[in-house]
Design an enzyme around this catalytic site. Structure first.
Site, PDB file in Angstrom:
ATOM      1  N   ASP A  28      -0.879  -4.912   0.394  1.00  0.00           N
ATOM      2  CA  ASP A  28      -1.053  -5.188   1.812  1.00  0.00           C
ATOM      3  C   ASP A  28      -0.874  -6.688   2.101  1.00  0.00           C
ATOM      4  O   ASP A  28      -1.166  -7.524   1.246  1.00  0.00           O
ATOM      5  CB  ASP A  28      -2.454  -4.745   2.244  1.00  0.00           C
ATOM      6  CG  ASP A  28      -2.591  -4.648   3.754  1.00  0.00           C
ATOM      7  OD1 ASP A  28      -1.565  -4.557   4.445  1.00  0.00           O
ATOM      8  OD2 ASP A  28      -3.741  -4.674   4.242  1.00  0.00           O
ATOM      9  N   ASN A  76       2.382   5.096   8.163  1.00  0.00           N
ATOM     10  CA  ASN A  76       3.266   3.969   8.466  1.00  0.00           C
ATOM     11  C   ASN A  76       4.409   4.332   9.416  1.00  0.00           C
ATOM     12  O   ASN A  76       5.081   3.438   9.951  1.00  0.00           O
ATOM     13  CB  ASN A  76       3.846   3.361   7.179  1.00  0.00           C
ATOM     14  CG  ASN A  76       2.839   2.551   6.394  1.00  0.00           C
ATOM     15  OD1 ASN A  76       2.978   2.373   5.189  1.00  0.00           O
ATOM     16  ND2 ASN A  76       1.806   2.053   7.064  1.00  0.00           N
TER      17      ASN A  76
END
Length: 250
Positions: A28, A76
């Site tokens: 991330d 996502n």
């Protein structure tokens, strides 16, 4: 719980003998890394992809046999079309560019996740990379692409239910050892250590079943800045932990 018994162990470097055998990483911070430099988010994703190579290469010296990375989640798809399209292009480019190098480094690559929504060219490249590396006995790299833990469990449950309906499985025999056989990760051991970069302290639907007894590390480093040295430090920290799995030492 599950192991590739046909694959020999690697020898870890001094100081990490008790380190994790299977590390899973939630990569991330790519977008924030890019934005901090005044660049578009995709610039950060490209930097993050380059970081993957360094991490994969350092695994043997750290005794990490299995590395699982979270590349793209089922959630996502909610990002902008520009970013999603850029990521899909990046995945195709990464596979094409790294295929020979991964094979030469004796890395075996597997993909987990639901491939149905991915484009045919990307799926073909994923299949080709798995075939190209299927005989390799070094680092076992698993890439979670269009993956979600809840989605994985739902798909596994459907497969289990079909076997029950077809008479291949007795419902009375279903226990906590049964479902893992239907998961995407059925040939992998559960992760010993799960690392999330970028300062966020959540697991984001990643390996929900498999990480029930994993150790977690939430670190502030953004993924493009993550280094082999930092991974080595996390492995040493892991080796000092007392893992009791619910038991109490007497």
């Amino acid at each position: 719980m599950k192991t590739d018994t046909d694959i020999g162990d690697t020898r870890p470097a001094e100081g990490v003998e008790r380190g994790p055998r299977h590390v899973a990483i939630i990569m991330d911070g790519n977008g924030r890394w890019a934005q901090a430099r005044g660049r578009p988010r995709l610039f950060g994703h490209h930097a993050g992809a380059r970081r993957v190579r360094e991490v994969v290469e350092c695994c043997p010296s750290l005794g990490i046999r299995y590395l699982t990375i979270f590349a793209f989640s089922t959630e996502n798809w909610k990002r902008t079309q520009v970013e999603v399209a850029g990521l899909m292009s990046l995945f195709r480019r990464y596979i094409s560019k790294e295929m020979k190098a991964l094979a030469a480094q004796n890395v075996r690559v597997r993909f987990i996740g639901d491939r149905v929504r991915l484009d045919k060219k990307l799926i073909a490249l994923m299949d080709a990379l798995e075939r190209e590396t299927e005989g390799n006995e070094g680092t076992q790299l698993t890439i979670a692409l269009n993956y979600g833990g809840r989605d994985e469990v739902a798909r596994a449950t459907k497969r289990l239910a079909r076997d029950v309906a077809d008479g291949k499985l007795d419902p009375a025999d279903v226990d906590e050892e049964t479902l893992p056989k239907y998961l995407d990760t059925c040939v992998l051991p559960d992760p010993d250590l799960v690392v999330r970069t970028s300062g966020e302290a959540r697991i984001s639907n990643f390996l929900l079943w498999q990480s029930a007894y994993s150790e977690y590390e939430f670190i502030d480093t953004l993924w493009p800045d993550f280094t082999a040295e930092e991974l080595a430090a996390l492995c040493r920290s892991f080796g000092a932990r007392d893992r009791r799995f619910g038991a109490v030492k007497t």
